[in-house]
Motif scaffolding. Sequence first.
Motif, PDB file in Angstrom:
ATOM      1  N   CYS A  55       3.522  11.349  -2.232  1.00 26.72           N
ATOM      2  CA  CYS A  55       4.802  11.398  -1.518  1.00 26.72           C
ATOM      3  C   CYS A  55       5.742  10.361  -2.110  1.00 26.72           C
ATOM      4  O   CYS A  55       5.379   9.191  -2.241  1.00 26.72           O
ATOM      5  CB  CYS A  55       4.604  11.134  -0.030  1.00 26.72           C
ATOM      6  SG  CYS A  55       6.163  11.008   0.867  1.00 26.72           S
ATOM      7  N   CYS A 104       6.550   7.719   1.231  1.00 23.01           N
ATOM      8  CA  CYS A 104       5.544   6.819   1.816  1.00 23.01           C
ATOM      9  C   CYS A 104       4.456   6.427   0.813  1.00 23.01           C
ATOM     10  O   CYS A 104       3.676   5.517   1.066  1.00 23.01           O
ATOM     11  CB  CYS A 104       4.925   7.434   3.057  1.00 23.01           C
ATOM     12  SG  CYS A 104       3.910   8.889   2.746  1.00 23.01           S
ATOM     13  N   CYS A 162       5.426  16.403   2.721  1.00 23.74           N
ATOM     14  CA  CYS A 162       4.514  15.335   3.127  1.00 23.74           C
ATOM     15  C   CYS A 162       4.213  15.504   4.616  1.00 23.74           C
ATOM     16  O   CYS A 162       5.133  15.512   5.431  1.00 23.74           O
ATOM     17  CB  CYS A 162       5.130  13.954   2.882  1.00 23.74           C
ATOM     18  SG  CYS A 162       4.146  12.623   3.618  1.00 23.74           S
ATOM     19  N   CYS A 199       5.606  12.079   6.600  1.00 27.55           N
ATOM     20  CA  CYS A 199       7.035  11.777   6.806  1.00 27.55           C
ATOM     21  C   CYS A 199       7.929  12.991   6.609  1.00 27.55           C
ATOM     22  O   CYS A 199       9.149  12.863   6.682  1.00 27.55           O
ATOM     23  CB  CYS A 199       7.481  10.584   5.971  1.00 27.55           C
ATOM     24  SG  CYS A 199       6.923  10.566   4.292  1.00 27.55           S
TER      25      CYS A 199
END
Lengths: 383, 175
Positions: free
Chosen positions: B58, B61, B72, B75
């Motif tokens: 990701c 994050c 993701c 998030c």
Amino acid sequence: MGRVGIVGIGQTQFRSKREDVNSVELVNEAVRAALADAQLTIKDIDAIIIGNMEHFESINYSEMWTIDGSGGYMKPVMKITTGGTTGSTIACAGFYQVSSGMFDRVLVIGWEHLSESDTTGAIASCSDPIWERSVMAGAVGPLAIVASEYMRIHGTTEEDAARVAVQAHKNALNNPYAHLHLDITVDDVLNSAMLSYPMKLLDMCPTSDGACAMVFAEDKSAREITDNVAWVKSVATRHDTAFFGDGGLKHGDKLRSLYLATEEAYTRAGIKNPFKELDVIEMYEPSSWSALTWVDSLHICEPGEAPKLFEEGVLSMKGELPLNPSGGVISTNPIGATGAVRVAEAALQIRGMADRRQVPDVELAMATGFGGSGWSDVMILER
Amino acid sequence: MVGAKVGVTSGRAKQEFNDELLRITMMVDIPYNFSAGTFGSIFFRELKDSRRIMGIKCNKCGEIFVPPRVLCPECLVELSIDDCIEVSSEGTVEGFTVVNFPFIDPNTGKVRNYPYGTGNIKLDGVSNLLWHFLKESDYSKIHNGMRVRAVFEDKRVGLPSDIRYFETIEGEGEK
Ligand SMILES: [Zn+2]
């Protein structure tokens, strides 16, 4: 928004094979019982929600197929198919539809005729066809994997799980609708066939045929129908990601979606101490091991304490917070109806209509549903 | 028409009719063609051509997921093919079972071979778990925390089964 309540409840006999009826007749059996309980006819129903996992019977458009059984002819009919949560989701949807003000009386029906196909094979087809279907072994496999984690994290034993199964089957002896009526001991569970380590045959729920229907009504209409209403106090739902490896179901310490959904349901209901305030819980527990992991997710004990609660009898019929007086999913599992049975049994407890499985003086009851790769529905009912 | 006041078959008549009830058996064979998608195609091409297990990192994050996917899960950031990276083919068992009962495999319509070991594997450096087969099918020889490595098929076709299973790395891992 006015109150919404459950005013009619109908369950069929749950059996491993209901060969005496086809699916239409099965659905109709529950519908008749629910309407009779509410002293209504199908003419009094404004809308119908029907829940079923179609791939178990290999019929698409089950809402069309079952129309003669549901009574949906020339009415608004909506089908819901959310895996194990199907039955609890139809209850949520009945609540949503009545709450919207569109309809005064909504009939919700959950049903499954599991004996018509291979249940484990059909459940395996719920997982992604390319990525996870080749390892997926129905519900048993993934629940066994979670069980192995719970054992490792908390030092839980196979006896701890067996005790849970014994309690569930003991409770089921008081429920005439339950599929299995087994008077068994911890040793019986431990000596039953190892399906998928550490899950044994008697740790696991059966596959059942059957249906469950309920009538949801808005405040005024509900009070006109009966003075014995199970009122919906709060509802919450959480869905997890698609892959079993991602999170929800994998955590042996708790079921994340259930942890968050119960938290929200308590907050909405103004419940600060669920252990003290709830009088009874009807939890969706497809196996003894699941019951252990998921009791830890209800905010009624610390993680890892579930085995102790069962061992000390806290969750038994005579305990402080009885769990699944009906015998739960471990005794009866008609998948599209299973979550609905949880809500129906919680409502029967509120209405004082649970006969030999009645917990005294129930004011507040909670029902939960489980499905998919770790989804949870929660409904709290009050007198 | 359904309704509380309408009766169908009486109990007695129904009982007498039970001997006449039919159950009709059908076998179905339906072909399916599933799309692997952008990220799945990358995963299976790398697996088939280079014995590489691909994940996705990701870009917000920094968490790494297998298999690679468009979003993701933590998030909800949209990911691209540029975020795909190779991950380790070794890891740790974090949950296992040995399936020991027969059922119809929905991929083939036939009874799946059993017993078989299967588990959630935390590949080194990866944030989530990969659910796959274990070489070991004796549950007394498997434990959580056990170290395992991927064993690849010699002839690979671009399916998860190109990883034949994960075998135990002897002498490694906590007991
Ligand atoms: Zn992220």
